[in-house]
Design a protein around this motif. Structure first.
Motif, PDB file in Angstrom:
ATOM      1  N   ARG A  11      21.044  -6.166  12.142  1.00 58.32           N
ATOM      2  CA  ARG A  11      21.158  -5.593  13.488  1.00 58.32           C
ATOM      3  C   ARG A  11      20.558  -4.629  12.976  1.00 58.32           C
ATOM      4  O   ARG A  11      19.655  -3.700  14.187  1.00 58.32           O
ATOM      5  CB  ARG A  11      22.327  -4.837  14.074  1.00 58.32           C
ATOM      6  CG  ARG A  11      22.578  -4.041  12.956  1.00 58.32           C
ATOM      7  CD  ARG A  11      24.208  -3.489  12.574  1.00 58.32           C
ATOM      8  NE  ARG A  11      25.531  -3.941  12.745  1.00 58.32           N
ATOM      9  CZ  ARG A  11      26.346  -5.043  13.329  1.00 58.32           C
ATOM     10  NH1 ARG A  11      27.149  -2.854  13.472  1.00 58.32           N
ATOM     11  NH2 ARG A  11      27.302  -5.482  12.759  1.00 58.32           N
ATOM     12  N   PRO A  14      14.974  -6.275  14.513  1.00 58.63           N
ATOM     13  CA  PRO A  14      14.757  -6.645  15.919  1.00 58.63           C
ATOM     14  C   PRO A  14      13.960  -7.243  16.543  1.00 58.63           C
ATOM     15  O   PRO A  14      13.536  -8.504  16.618  1.00 58.63           O
ATOM     16  CB  PRO A  14      14.992  -5.769  16.918  1.00 58.63           C
ATOM     17  CG  PRO A  14      14.983  -4.590  16.253  1.00 58.63           C
ATOM     18  CD  PRO A  14      15.607  -4.948  15.427  1.00 58.63           C
ATOM     19  N   ASN A  36      22.369  -9.862  24.513  1.00 58.69           N
ATOM     20  CA  ASN A  36      22.557  -9.915  23.103  1.00 58.69           C
ATOM     21  C   ASN A  36      24.387 -10.588  23.564  1.00 58.69           C
ATOM     22  O   ASN A  36      25.176  -9.640  22.849  1.00 58.69           O
ATOM     23  CB  ASN A  36      23.046  -8.811  22.253  1.00 58.69           C
ATOM     24  CG  ASN A  36      21.711  -7.997  21.669  1.00 58.69           C
ATOM     25  OD1 ASN A  36      20.879  -7.047  22.398  1.00 58.69           O
ATOM     26  ND2 ASN A  36      20.475  -8.951  21.365  1.00 58.69           N
ATOM     27  N   ARG A  71      28.217 -11.717  17.878  1.00 57.72           N
ATOM     28  CA  ARG A  71      27.402 -11.483  18.778  1.00 57.72           C
ATOM     29  C   ARG A  71      26.180 -11.408  18.370  1.00 57.72           C
ATOM     30  O   ARG A  71      25.819 -11.217  17.405  1.00 57.72           O
ATOM     31  CB  ARG A  71      27.055  -9.946  19.282  1.00 57.72           C
ATOM     32  CG  ARG A  71      26.659  -8.589  20.398  1.00 57.72           C
ATOM     33  CD  ARG A  71      26.288  -7.768  20.333  1.00 57.72           C
ATOM     34  NE  ARG A  71      27.513  -6.735  20.978  1.00 57.72           N
ATOM     35  CZ  ARG A  71      28.245  -7.211  21.753  1.00 57.72           C
ATOM     36  NH1 ARG A  71      27.668  -7.801  22.634  1.00 57.72           N
ATOM     37  NH2 ARG A  71      29.367  -6.304  21.618  1.00 57.72           N
ATOM     38  N   ARG A  73      21.403 -12.169  18.527  1.00 61.56           N
ATOM     39  CA  ARG A  73      19.984 -11.654  19.284  1.00 61.56           C
ATOM     40  C   ARG A  73      18.849 -13.525  19.582  1.00 61.56           C
ATOM     41  O   ARG A  73      19.285 -13.989  18.286  1.00 61.56           O
ATOM     42  CB  ARG A  73      19.273 -11.080  18.493  1.00 61.56           C
ATOM     43  CG  ARG A  73      17.810 -10.660  18.795  1.00 61.56           C
ATOM     44  CD  ARG A  73      17.067  -9.237  18.004  1.00 61.56           C
ATOM     45  NE  ARG A  73      17.468  -9.842  16.121  1.00 61.56           N
ATOM     46  CZ  ARG A  73      16.688 -10.630  16.012  1.00 61.56           C
ATOM     47  NH1 ARG A  73      16.257 -11.447  16.051  1.00 61.56           N
ATOM     48  NH2 ARG A  73      17.283 -10.457  14.593  1.00 61.56           N
ATOM     49  N   TYR A  74      19.010 -13.314  20.482  1.00 59.58           N
ATOM     50  CA  TYR A  74      18.044 -14.369  20.176  1.00 59.58           C
ATOM     51  C   TYR A  74      16.851 -14.459  19.350  1.00 59.58           C
ATOM     52  O   TYR A  74      15.703 -13.633  19.872  1.00 59.58           O
ATOM     53  CB  TYR A  74      16.979 -14.862  21.729  1.00 59.58           C
ATOM     54  CG  TYR A  74      18.708 -15.650  22.757  1.00 59.58           C
ATOM     55  CD1 TYR A  74      18.629 -16.938  23.187  1.00 59.58           C
ATOM     56  CD2 TYR A  74      19.663 -14.783  23.426  1.00 59.58           C
ATOM     57  CE1 TYR A  74      19.586 -17.317  23.691  1.00 59.58           C
ATOM     58  CE2 TYR A  74      20.486 -15.279  24.214  1.00 59.58           C
ATOM     59  CZ  TYR A  74      20.207 -16.692  24.502  1.00 59.58           C
ATOM     60  OH  TYR A  74      21.333 -17.024  24.846  1.00 59.58           O
ATOM     61  N   ALA A  84      19.244 -18.581  17.726  1.00 57.07           N
ATOM     62  CA  ALA A  84      19.890 -17.238  17.339  1.00 57.07           C
ATOM     63  C   ALA A  84      20.134 -16.840  16.388  1.00 57.07           C
ATOM     64  O   ALA A  84      20.091 -17.785  15.298  1.00 57.07           O
ATOM     65  CB  ALA A  84      20.455 -17.030  18.930  1.00 57.07           C
TER      66      ALA A  84
END
Length: 468
Positions: A11, A14, A36, A71, A73-74, A84
């Motif tokens: 996390r 990014p 997200n 959750r 993140r692509y 992801a």
């Protein structure tokens, strides 16, 4: 020992680069979706990544397990699927575990430390069965119980990268020592590695100090470690000749820690310590009373415990009898050949690399096994009329590289051997080759997985084919 600095978490990263598969193997990606979103993981892919559906597209998710709500993140987008990484686990699966390594989320050495070891094995077994069904339209008559050992401290060969990197915030370049990051050519800076034996893992901070205090530290590109039953060896790859001071610096280090030292400059590798004795390490297969010598840069199976179990199982499946003549293809330095020779009338080991066949002959001689002949040969061609193939074979074992052995299995059917044991590090090529063997009159009697590489996505397996 605790890490020198806290590794970055998913996390907090990014801008992490996509993996080779995530980047579409060179194909241009569509614009990566923003946001997200929360998703639920349905199952695992053959790459042991989570699979979900979101906004009408298939989604492959790293760091995710079936049944989890996460959750994401692509990281990449394709025409038919997106990719992801799970950045937050909202509802964890029962088989999720806290990784034993503080670098697990960034280091590319291991990809499955978030999954319980028994779940990893179950997933790999399912991959094997699915690939056999997909490519060979077959399933084994008997599913062998998985071969599993200790999931930590198992790795006896590794390569640590060495680089000097200028910090993003400026300042002097700093040493980075470790393995490649996930989806990147950058290195993860480490001070321990729980899949390496604990005594060597504990030496990593001292190894870092030796590099940092060397005059030619910028010319060192990587450090290999090879661990035998008798000793541990370091191979220092240096792009420029070492100064006398640096040479002595490394000699002092290995003598204090009772290591062997090899120096590699250009194409030449020199054993620097101990000053006398052969440039070999040793591992034993006690069930067969044999010891195999290997150079630190030779290919060997990295997991000693599983290798021993694997050799035991291979010979059990072949059911070698005293009158048998056995063919061992892709024999390397004799890992299977020597044990086979303790049971069979005669064994022929064939390998594509001349250097390895010479090493294998040394091992046969050292173990006083005189019913073996080793041959260097191109196994992609028709070898059935070679002098060493005359007389045929009762049993055959093959342990090919990841690309498999399609041409080989087409040729070995000529011998009409009663049993063929196929050791594989790629279930897709095993399944492809299984289809060929089945077409040529063999049945898939038994198959199972071996946890040669815990915490990684590599699937090692073994299969028995019997003449119908």
């Amino acid at each position: 020992m605790p890490p020198r600095k806290s590794p970055p978490r998913f996390r907090q990263s990014p801008t992490a680069k996509p993996t080779a598969s995530q980047s579409g193997k060179g194909q241009r990606s569509a614009q990566v979706p923003r946001g997200n979103p929360e998703i639920t993981i349905e199952r695992l892919s053959h790459e042991v990544r989570g699979i979900a559906r979101h906004q009408g597209k298939t989604l492959f998710v790293d760091n995710a397990l079936p049944g989890e709500k996460v959750r994401i993140r692509y990281t990449a987008s394709r025409a038919k699927f997106d990719e992801a990484v799970a950045i937050e686990i909202l509802e964890p699966a029962d088989n999720r575990r806290t990784p034993p390594c503080p670098y697990a989320e960034t280091c590319g050495g291991c990809a499955l430390q978030h999954m319980a070891p028994e779940a990893q094995i179950e997933a790999k077994q399912q991959i094997l069965l699915e690939q056999l069904q997909r490519f060979a339209r077959a399933e084994p008559q008997t599913l062998l119980p998985p071969l599993a050992g200790h999931p930590l401290g198992y790795r006896r060969k590794a390569r640590l990268g060495v680089r000097y990197v200028k910090p993003k915030q400026g300042g002097k370049p700093q040493l980075v020592l470790g393995f490649r990051e996930k989806g990147s050519n950058d290195l993860t800076d480490i001070e321990q590695c729980p899949v390496l034996p604990a005594d060597f893992s504990a030496l990593i901070p001292a190894l870092r100090t030796v590099v940092e205090t060397s005059e030619g530290r910028r010319s060192i590109s990587h450090i290999e470690v090879a661990i035998g039953d008798d000793a541990t060896a370091l191979v220092i790859r240096h792009l420029q000749p070492l100064s006398e001071r640096d040479r002595q610096h490394w000699l002092d280090f290995v003598q204090v820690h009772q290591l062997h030292l090899y120096l590699q400059g250009g194409d030449d590798t020199e054993k620097a310590w101990p000053a006398t004795g052969p440039d070999r390490l040793v591992y034993e297969l006690p069930a067969f009373g044999v010891k195999l010598q290997f150079h630190p840069q030779d290919f060997i199976q990295v997991n000693l415990e599983i290798n021993r179990l694997m050799v035991d199982r291979a010979l059990e499946l072949l059911d070698v009898q005293a009158e048998d003549r056995v063919l061992d293809l892709f024999c390397g330095l004799g890992n299977f050949t020597l044990p086979l020779a303790t049971r069979a009338r005669e064994v022929v080991g064939v390998e594509g690399l001349l250097a390895l066949t010479e090493r294998a002959r040394e091992n046969a001689e050292a173990n006083a096994l005189h019913n073996i002949q080793f041959q260097a040969a191109d196994l992609t061609g028709d070898f059935t009329r070679s002098p060493w193939a005359r007389g045929g074979f009762d049993k055959i074992l093959l342990d090919p590289p990841r690309t498999g052995a399609l041409e080989v299995v087409r040729n070995i059917s000529h011998f009409n051997a009663a049993r063929i044991v196929y050791v594989s590090c790629n279930p897709a090529t095993l399944a492809r080759d299984a289809a060929e063997l089945i077409q040529r009159g063999y049945r898939l009697s038994k198959a199972g997985v071996m946890d040669m590489f815990p915490h990684t996505t590599h699937v090692e397996s073994i299969a028995l084919f019997e003449r119908q």
